[in-house]
Write a protein that holds these residues in place. Sequence first.
Motif, PDB file in Angstrom:
ATOM      1  N   GLU A  26       0.807  -1.222   0.000  1.00 46.87           N
ATOM      2  CA  GLU A  26       0.000   0.000   0.000  1.00 46.87           C
ATOM      3  C   GLU A  26       0.839   1.271   0.000  1.00 46.87           C
ATOM      4  OE1 GLU A  26      -1.566  -2.006   3.639  1.00 46.87           O
ATOM      5  OE2 GLU A  26      -0.369  -2.921   2.027  1.00 46.87           O
ATOM      6  N   SER A  35       1.162  -0.623   8.045  1.00 47.56           N
ATOM      7  CA  SER A  35       0.093  -1.473   7.524  1.00 47.56           C
ATOM      8  C   SER A  35      -0.887  -1.879   8.625  1.00 47.56           C
ATOM      9  CB  SER A  35       0.680  -2.724   6.862  1.00 47.56           C
ATOM     10  OG  SER A  35       1.465  -3.464   7.767  1.00 47.56           O
ATOM     11  N   THR A  81      -6.839 -11.383   9.331  1.00 53.21           N
ATOM     12  CA  THR A  81      -6.458 -11.517   7.917  1.00 53.21           C
ATOM     13  C   THR A  81      -5.288 -12.479   7.744  1.00 53.21           C
ATOM     14  OG1 THR A  81      -4.964  -9.592   7.966  1.00 53.21           O
ATOM     15  CG2 THR A  81      -7.262  -9.176   7.413  1.00 53.21           C
ATOM     16  N   THR A 130      -9.089 -12.823   4.610  1.00 49.11           N
ATOM     17  CA  THR A 130      -8.638 -11.596   3.950  1.00 49.11           C
ATOM     18  C   THR A 130      -9.665 -11.111   2.931  1.00 49.11           C
ATOM     19  OG1 THR A 130      -6.300 -12.118   4.255  1.00 49.11           O
ATOM     20  CG2 THR A 130      -6.852 -10.630   2.449  1.00 49.11           C
ATOM     21  N   LYS A 131     -10.189 -12.040   2.127  1.00 52.70           N
ATOM     22  CA  LYS A 131     -11.202 -11.666   1.138  1.00 52.70           C
ATOM     23  C   LYS A 131     -12.480 -11.195   1.815  1.00 52.70           C
ATOM     24  CE  LYS A 131      -9.373 -14.663  -2.497  1.00 52.70           C
ATOM     25  NZ  LYS A 131      -9.567 -15.878  -3.336  1.00 52.70           N
ATOM     26  N   PHE A 139     -11.461  -7.502   3.081  1.00 56.36           N
ATOM     27  CA  PHE A 139     -11.122  -6.512   2.049  1.00 56.36           C
ATOM     28  C   PHE A 139     -11.912  -6.650   0.745  1.00 56.36           C
ATOM     29  CE2 PHE A 139      -7.236  -6.795   4.676  1.00 56.36           C
ATOM     30  CZ  PHE A 139      -7.124  -5.461   5.046  1.00 56.36           C
ATOM     31  N   ASN A 163      -8.312 -10.198  -3.092  1.00 60.91           N
ATOM     32  CA  ASN A 163      -6.940 -10.493  -2.695  1.00 60.91           C
ATOM     33  C   ASN A 163      -6.237  -9.204  -2.293  1.00 60.91           C
ATOM     34  OD1 ASN A 163      -6.540 -13.401  -3.195  1.00 60.91           O
ATOM     35  ND2 ASN A 163      -7.096 -12.871  -5.286  1.00 60.91           N
ATOM     36  N   MET A 164      -5.626  -9.194  -1.123  1.00 63.27           N
ATOM     37  CA  MET A 164      -4.964  -8.005  -0.604  1.00 63.27           C
ATOM     38  C   MET A 164      -3.468  -8.273  -0.482  1.00 63.27           C
ATOM     39  SD  MET A 164      -5.372  -4.884   0.447  1.00 63.27           S
ATOM     40  CE  MET A 164      -4.783  -3.622   1.600  1.00 63.27           C
ATOM     41  N   GLY A 223      -4.986  -7.747  -6.880  1.00 61.96           N
ATOM     42  CA  GLY A 223      -4.393  -7.219  -5.657  1.00 61.96           C
ATOM     43  C   GLY A 223      -4.248  -5.709  -5.602  1.00 61.96           C
ATOM     44  N   THR A 229      -7.555  -3.892  -5.096  1.00 61.93           N
ATOM     45  CA  THR A 229      -8.080  -4.088  -3.744  1.00 61.93           C
ATOM     46  C   THR A 229      -7.387  -3.157  -2.759  1.00 61.93           C
ATOM     47  OG1 THR A 229      -8.526  -6.429  -4.203  1.00 61.93           O
ATOM     48  CG2 THR A 229      -8.473  -5.765  -1.896  1.00 61.93           C
ATOM     49  N   ALA A 230      -6.081  -3.026  -2.891  1.00 58.21           N
ATOM     50  CA  ALA A 230      -5.322  -2.145  -1.994  1.00 58.21           C
ATOM     51  C   ALA A 230      -5.748  -0.695  -2.168  1.00 58.21           C
ATOM     52  CB  ALA A 230      -3.827  -2.295  -2.269  1.00 58.21           C
ATOM     53  N   THR A 241      -9.130  -0.075  -0.641  1.00 52.95           N
ATOM     54  CA  THR A 241      -9.002  -0.051   0.818  1.00 52.95           C
ATOM     55  C   THR A 241      -8.572   1.327   1.300  1.00 52.95           C
ATOM     56  OG1 THR A 241      -8.469  -2.408   0.930  1.00 52.95           O
ATOM     57  CG2 THR A 241      -7.770  -1.036   2.787  1.00 52.95           C
TER      58      THR A 241
END
Length: 345
Positions: free
Chosen positions: A94, A149, A213, A219-220, A223, A226-227, A305, A308-309, A312
């Motif tokens: 991130e 994080s 997570t 995790t899914k 978030f 996939n993160m 991924g 998703t980040a 977020t």
Amino acid sequence: MKRRTFIASGAVLAGGALSGAPLAFAQAKPEQSKVAIAVGGKNLFYYLPLTIAERRNYFKDEGLDVEISDFAGGAKALQAAVGGSADVVSGAYEHTLLLQAKNQMFREFVLQGRAPQIVLAVSKKTMPNYKSIADLKGKKIGVTAPGSSTSIMASFVLAKAGLTASDVAFIGVGAGAGAIAALQSGQIDALANLDPVMTKLERSGEIRIVSDTRTLADTKSVFGGNMPAGCLYASQSFITKNPNTTQALTNAMVRALKWLQTASGTDLISTVPEGYLLGDRALYLDSWQHVKEALSPDGLMPADGPATALKTLQAFDQTVKGKPIDLSKTWTNDFVKKALVTVKA
């Protein structure tokens, strides 16, 4: 035919030079043999592949002299890279997005984790009557370091419940014994941290987990996809100037990831420093079983991924909201793809 082959080869050369990607016929010798890597909480499983590559001399095998500096959290490690005292960061993906929002171009080039492994839990001592995330309003939440994080994950969970980061107080407690002591002494009401810290507190009955997570499924659920988590990232200028060095770093990390896929508990215990075990080998191995799935098996960034980040961060971070982030400039699988062809476990 020969002319077409020559033109195609030239296109590959030009494309690689422009993107900073490794060339199929690049010289193996690193342009820069001494590399400074900054990490925030090296003892955590989140960064285990880095430790394996170091302890099993995979970096040395690639002709690298790597110096790893450990900081209290990912945000501190990031500052080292931005400030010029580190070449590469072993940290959360991130951060490449947050940096681009500030017009600083950094790129992930090998993934360590495909799930964040971060657990948010409340203290049974200070919050015995906890019922929902809303109860965290006005409370103190321990994180490895503000902006890391762990605080990102906690902020997202708060945002989903209608709270903001300003509704709580984030307290930096590190990633080891300090985090445990902060919760046990009542200095914090909740903790967002990783294993082996969280498994130790869970087994002693001192926390109640509210968001987890450590597995792909969890995790899914948190978030929505996939993160990506821990990775190696560097400034685009470093990657462009040092493609062979970047490839060498990637080779070592991919080799470490492959080793971890088949390593026994005994192998792991005999490789990591004694201090990682928190005085309890059985606990460490138990924690390893919790998070093993979260480590990347190959170093590749999952297709969904990056998005998703970004989603977020956009949920709560004003730095990213409304900014035109070009995800394609924050990651690359080029180095990993080459490593997977040549590297043996």
